[in-house]
Design a protein around this motif. Structure first.
Motif, PDB file in Angstrom:
ATOM      1  N   THR A  41      -1.699   3.424  38.329  1.00  0.00           N
ATOM      2  CA  THR A  41      -0.275   3.386  38.737  1.00  0.00           C
ATOM      3  C   THR A  41       0.027   2.041  39.753  1.00  0.00           C
ATOM      4  N   MET A  42      -1.055   1.740  40.572  1.00  0.00           N
ATOM      5  CA  MET A  42      -0.942   0.608  41.188  1.00  0.00           C
ATOM      6  C   MET A  42      -0.985  -0.844  40.457  1.00  0.00           C
ATOM      7  N   GLN A  43      -1.950  -0.689  39.466  1.00  0.00           N
ATOM      8  CA  GLN A  43      -1.999  -1.879  38.347  1.00  0.00           C
ATOM      9  C   GLN A  43      -0.899  -1.951  37.574  1.00  0.00           C
ATOM     10  N   THR A  53      -2.246  -8.354  37.708  1.00  0.00           N
ATOM     11  CA  THR A  53      -3.146  -7.694  38.887  1.00  0.00           C
ATOM     12  C   THR A  53      -3.406  -8.758  39.696  1.00  0.00           C
ATOM     13  N   GLN A  54      -3.402  -8.505  41.119  1.00  0.00           N
ATOM     14  CA  GLN A  54      -3.707  -9.491  41.858  1.00  0.00           C
ATOM     15  C   GLN A  54      -5.295  -9.652  42.085  1.00  0.00           C
ATOM     16  N   GLY A  57      -6.535  -7.807  45.141  1.00  0.00           N
ATOM     17  CA  GLY A  57      -5.488  -7.057  45.788  1.00  0.00           C
ATOM     18  C   GLY A  57      -5.558  -5.629  45.852  1.00  0.00           C
ATOM     19  N   PRO A  58      -4.776  -4.825  46.417  1.00  0.00           N
ATOM     20  CA  PRO A  58      -4.984  -3.371  46.383  1.00  0.00           C
ATOM     21  C   PRO A  58      -5.341  -2.717  45.034  1.00  0.00           C
ATOM     22  N   ALA A  59      -4.679  -3.016  43.834  1.00  0.00           N
ATOM     23  CA  ALA A  59      -5.006  -2.649  42.536  1.00  0.00           C
ATOM     24  C   ALA A  59      -6.324  -2.736  42.160  1.00  0.00           C
ATOM     25  N   ALA A  60      -6.729  -3.886  42.626  1.00  0.00           N
ATOM     26  CA  ALA A  60      -8.448  -4.309  42.100  1.00  0.00           C
ATOM     27  C   ALA A  60      -9.362  -3.659  43.060  1.00  0.00           C
ATOM     28  N   GLU A 113      -0.652  -6.608  52.643  1.00  0.00           N
ATOM     29  CA  GLU A 113       0.360  -7.692  52.823  1.00  0.00           C
ATOM     30  C   GLU A 113      -0.330  -8.984  52.707  1.00  0.00           C
ATOM     31  N   TYR A 114       0.297  -9.714  51.902  1.00  0.00           N
ATOM     32  CA  TYR A 114      -0.141 -11.146  51.921  1.00  0.00           C
ATOM     33  C   TYR A 114       1.148 -12.012  51.535  1.00  0.00           C
ATOM     34  N   ALA A 115       0.847 -13.311  51.604  1.00  0.00           N
ATOM     35  CA  ALA A 115       1.735 -14.411  51.328  1.00  0.00           C
ATOM     36  C   ALA A 115       1.530 -15.005  49.957  1.00  0.00           C
ATOM     37  N   ARG A 116       2.437 -15.486  49.215  1.00  0.00           N
ATOM     38  CA  ARG A 116       2.513 -16.315  48.140  1.00  0.00           C
ATOM     39  C   ARG A 116       3.669 -17.209  48.238  1.00  0.00           C
TER      40      ARG A 116
END
Length: 259
Positions: A41-43, A53-54, A57-60, A113-116
């Motif tokens: 679901t997050m992916q 997918t980051q 990141g959380p999904a990974a 939470e991260y910046a791009r």
């Protein structure tokens, strides 16, 4: 006469990886094992909202943890945490001091939470309205990543058919298009026993945008129609985590929030 020793109670050798082990969460979520369908679901959400997918990141993180939990026999492949099933996952974006701040949450608890850097502005024709909106085709492509290994069944075929019609604005199925391919796959898969021999969603939906003759930004009405089709054709009246309906719904929610 020697005293008979009592057998020692068997101690579990493995504990599942829980949310609290890898994310700064609290309450009941912290003690929940990370399940495969949570990760899917997050992916799906990351693919739909962020385009992929980051890395790290959380999904990974969730995918890695869920895979280990499943291999250890501590969760089933179809398992989903009640928090995800009830409250879902969310990804929000905000521009702060020239940076794009991305916040990802499970339920109401932040897991990343991260910046791009902000996207580069591009000159485009005046007719290209809502160029940042996520299209139905892009949502279907996200499904190929988040639920790509799922064998195509009748609920998938019905949802893809509605999605194609909403994207093209036509009441007819495109000859040889993704809806026709999905229906053929669902019919064939129903006669096969082994999943390894069945056509998967990724076989149909990879490069979905290129396979659609027309496309459009996903709306709430599009999502409702696709969800309804998937529900009506599922024997348990549920949508598949990270599947067609959930991906289109995620795209519609993001498009609505950025209006």
């Amino acid at each position: 006469m020697s005293q008979q020793q009592r057998p020692r109670p068997t101690q579990p050798t493995t504990e599942p990886i829980k949310y609290g082990d890898v994310f700064p969460v609290s309450g009941s979520l912290a003690s929940k094992p990370i399940a495969p369908q949570d990760a899917a679901t997050m992916q799906s959400a990351e693919n739909t909202v962020l385009g992929n997918t980051q890395k790290g990141g959380p999904a990974a993180v969730m995918s890695s943890a869920a895979t280990k939990n499943e291999r250890a026999g501590l969760v089933s492949h179809e398992q989903v945490t009640d928090v995800v099933a009830t409250d879902g996952v969310t990804i929000s974006q905000a521009n702060v001091a020239g940076s794009r701040i991305i916040t990802e949450a499970v339920g109401n608890q932040v897991v990343g939470e991260y910046a791009r850097p902000p996207p580069v502005a591009m000159t485009s024709p005046a007719s290209a309205l809502n160029r940042d909106a996520i299209t139905i085709g892009e949502a279907l492509q996200a499904t190929a990543l988040s639920a790509g290994n799922k064998p195509v069944d009748q609920s998938d075929a019905a949802a893809i058919q509605v999605a194609e019609m909403r994207a093209t604005g036509s009441s007819e199925v495109v000859t040889g298009g993704i809806a026709a391919q999905a229906q053929s796959a669902a019919t064939t898969n129903a006669r096969l026993i082994l999943d390894e021999n069945k056509t998967k969603l990724s076989d149909i939906l990879t490069d979905a945008t290129a396979k659609l003759p027309n496309d459009k930004p996903a709306t709430r009405e599009d999502a409702e129609r696709v969800i309804g089709a998937e529900l009506r054709n599922d024997p348990n009246m549920v949508t598949y985590p990270g599947g067609v309906a959930e991906s289109v719904a995620a795209a519609a929610r993001l498009n609505q929030s950025t209006k």
